[in-house]
Design a protein around this motif. Structure first.
Motif, PDB file in Angstrom:
ATOM      1  N   LEU A  21     -45.563 130.204  37.119  1.00  0.00           N
ATOM      2  CA  LEU A  21     -45.567 129.047  36.219  1.00  0.00           C
ATOM      3  C   LEU A  21     -46.876 128.973  35.434  1.00  0.00           C
ATOM      4  O   LEU A  21     -46.878 128.650  34.238  1.00  0.00           O
ATOM      5  N   LEU A  22     -47.984 129.283  36.080  1.00  0.00           N
ATOM      6  CA  LEU A  22     -49.266 129.283  35.388  1.00  0.00           C
ATOM      7  C   LEU A  22     -49.267 130.324  34.270  1.00  0.00           C
ATOM      8  O   LEU A  22     -49.709 130.039  33.145  1.00  0.00           O
ATOM      9  N   ALA A  23     -48.760 131.507  34.557  1.00  0.00           N
ATOM     10  CA  ALA A  23     -48.669 132.545  33.518  1.00  0.00           C
ATOM     11  C   ALA A  23     -47.801 132.068  32.357  1.00  0.00           C
ATOM     12  O   ALA A  23     -48.139 132.268  31.181  1.00  0.00           O
ATOM     13  N   GLY A  24     -46.677 131.431  32.680  1.00  0.00           N
ATOM     14  CA  GLY A  24     -45.786 130.938  31.642  1.00  0.00           C
ATOM     15  C   GLY A  24     -46.410 129.850  30.786  1.00  0.00           C
ATOM     16  O   GLY A  24     -46.226 129.814  29.564  1.00  0.00           O
ATOM     17  N   LEU A  25     -47.168 128.955  31.409  1.00  0.00           N
ATOM     18  CA  LEU A  25     -47.833 127.900  30.648  1.00  0.00           C
ATOM     19  C   LEU A  25     -48.906 128.474  29.729  1.00  0.00           C
ATOM     20  O   LEU A  25     -49.032 128.058  28.571  1.00  0.00           O
ATOM     21  N   ALA A  78     -50.306 129.898  24.125  1.00  0.00           N
ATOM     22  CA  ALA A  78     -50.711 130.930  23.164  1.00  0.00           C
ATOM     23  C   ALA A  78     -49.658 131.109  22.080  1.00  0.00           C
ATOM     24  O   ALA A  78     -49.983 131.246  20.892  1.00  0.00           O
ATOM     25  N   LEU A  79     -48.395 131.113  22.471  1.00  0.00           N
ATOM     26  CA  LEU A  79     -47.316 131.261  21.499  1.00  0.00           C
ATOM     27  C   LEU A  79     -47.280 130.085  20.536  1.00  0.00           C
ATOM     28  O   LEU A  79     -47.118 130.258  19.320  1.00  0.00           O
ATOM     29  N   ALA A  80     -47.454 128.885  21.055  1.00  0.00           N
ATOM     30  CA  ALA A  80     -47.456 127.701  20.193  1.00  0.00           C
ATOM     31  C   ALA A  80     -48.606 127.760  19.185  1.00  0.00           C
ATOM     32  O   ALA A  80     -48.435 127.398  18.016  1.00  0.00           O
ATOM     33  N   ARG A  81     -49.778 128.239  19.624  1.00  0.00           N
ATOM     34  CA  ARG A  81     -50.894 128.395  18.675  1.00  0.00           C
ATOM     35  C   ARG A  81     -50.544 129.421  17.610  1.00  0.00           C
ATOM     36  O   ARG A  81     -50.844 129.244  16.428  1.00  0.00           O
ATOM     37  N   GLU A  82     -49.906 130.487  18.032  1.00  0.00           N
ATOM     38  CA  GLU A  82     -49.554 131.574  17.106  1.00  0.00           C
ATOM     39  C   GLU A  82     -48.587 131.112  16.011  1.00  0.00           C
ATOM     40  O   GLU A  82     -48.654 131.574  14.878  1.00  0.00           O
ATOM     41  N   ASP A 138     -49.660 120.659  18.469  1.00  0.00           N
ATOM     42  CA  ASP A 138     -49.334 119.651  19.479  1.00  0.00           C
ATOM     43  C   ASP A 138     -48.710 120.293  20.710  1.00  0.00           C
ATOM     44  O   ASP A 138     -49.048 119.936  21.846  1.00  0.00           O
ATOM     45  N   ASP A 139     -47.788 121.228  20.477  1.00  0.00           N
ATOM     46  CA  ASP A 139     -47.185 121.945  21.608  1.00  0.00           C
ATOM     47  C   ASP A 139     -48.232 122.783  22.338  1.00  0.00           C
ATOM     48  O   ASP A 139     -48.251 122.832  23.571  1.00  0.00           O
ATOM     49  N   ALA A 140     -49.107 123.434  21.568  1.00  0.00           N
ATOM     50  CA  ALA A 140     -50.157 124.249  22.185  1.00  0.00           C
ATOM     51  C   ALA A 140     -51.038 123.390  23.087  1.00  0.00           C
ATOM     52  O   ALA A 140     -51.363 123.775  24.217  1.00  0.00           O
ATOM     53  N   THR A 170     -56.135 132.414  28.821  1.00  0.00           N
ATOM     54  CA  THR A 170     -56.458 131.073  29.278  1.00  0.00           C
ATOM     55  C   THR A 170     -56.747 130.228  28.044  1.00  0.00           C
ATOM     56  O   THR A 170     -57.544 130.627  27.197  1.00  0.00           O
ATOM     57  N   PRO A 171     -56.108 129.059  27.909  1.00  0.00           N
ATOM     58  CA  PRO A 171     -56.329 128.240  26.714  1.00  0.00           C
ATOM     59  C   PRO A 171     -57.798 127.839  26.582  1.00  0.00           C
ATOM     60  O   PRO A 171     -58.475 127.637  27.598  1.00  0.00           O
ATOM     61  N   PRO A 172     -58.286 127.725  25.348  1.00  0.00           N
ATOM     62  CA  PRO A 172     -59.652 127.277  25.161  1.00  0.00           C
ATOM     63  C   PRO A 172     -59.853 125.897  25.784  1.00  0.00           C
ATOM     64  O   PRO A 172     -58.951 125.065  25.773  1.00  0.00           O
ATOM     65  N   SER A 173     -61.012 125.663  26.325  1.00  0.00           N
ATOM     66  CA  SER A 173     -61.311 124.397  26.972  1.00  0.00           C
ATOM     67  C   SER A 173     -61.288 123.270  25.958  1.00  0.00           C
ATOM     68  O   SER A 173     -61.833 123.379  24.858  1.00  0.00           O
TER      69      SER A 173
END
Length: 199
Positions: A13-17, A22-26, A31-33, A194-197
């Motif tokens: 689940l962590l990998a999926g999140l 990352a996909l939402a940013r791309e 907002d989704d990201a 890992t998403p930016p802080s």
């Protein structure tokens, strides 16, 4: 077979999140990201607080022993936490059977029997190949490849005498072996970032 959170669910689940953020940013959906990144941070914090102190055992209550899914905390699934190398070594040693392979876990209530499972064993080759432990990865991979049947197929299980057993070919094991070979070849495997802080 468990009534509490387990590492075999939490780590994927962590990998999926991370991948979702990352996909939402791309695709320019900030907002989704942010939503998925926040969820990833919360889950990562929970894993650090609950699973890490137990060496990434199977469940947060520590009542179900070691689980080969601890390898899901390593690349290419997740960026390996600093304490993961020791947990991988400890888990591998706890799950190692006399025939040289691994049982999926050492929970006495689980119905895994005395057979080694090639997916569980292969995940350690992949984790070690992806974290630079190439000698360990090579030894595990050699064991898995030595269990091919006369057609060259990898079985799901290996019995106590070291003979291939159960389903063959097993695509799951085959794919893990291919990923391990790519990692050992120095090609590198993508890991969900890992998403930016704070974003």
């Amino acid at each position: 077979m468990t009534a509490t959170a387990n590492i075999g669910t939490a780590a994927p689940l962590l990998a999926g999140l991370h991948a979702s953020a990352a996909l939402a940013r791309e695709v320019h959906r900030p907002d989704d990201a942010a939503h998925w990144a926040d969820a990833a941070r919360r889950l990562s914090s929970a894993i650090s607080g609950k699973f890490a102190p137990l060496g990434y055992q199977r469940t947060v209550d520590g009542r179900h022993g070691r689980d080969s899914a601890a390898a899901f905390m390593a690349p290419p699934f997740n960026t390996a936490p600093a304490d993961l190398p020791r947990a991988l070594d400890t888990t591998y040693e706890a799950l190692l059977l006399p025939n040289g392979g691994l049982t999926p876990g050492n929970d006495a209530t689980a119905p895994w029997g005395g057979n080694a499972w090639t997916p569980s064993t292969s995940f350690f080759a992949l984790a070690w190949a992806s974290t630079g432990e190439t000698a360990k990865a090579g030894r595990v991979l050699d064991w898995v490849l030595s269990k091919r049947n006369p057609l060259g197929e990898l079985p799901e299980k290996v019995d106590g005498a070291g003979r291939p057993s159960s389903v063959a070919p097993l695509a799951w094991t085959g794919s893990i072996v291919v990923l391990t070979l790519v990692a050992l070849d120095g090609q590198g495997l993508p890991t969900p970032p890992t998403p930016p802080s704070g974003r």
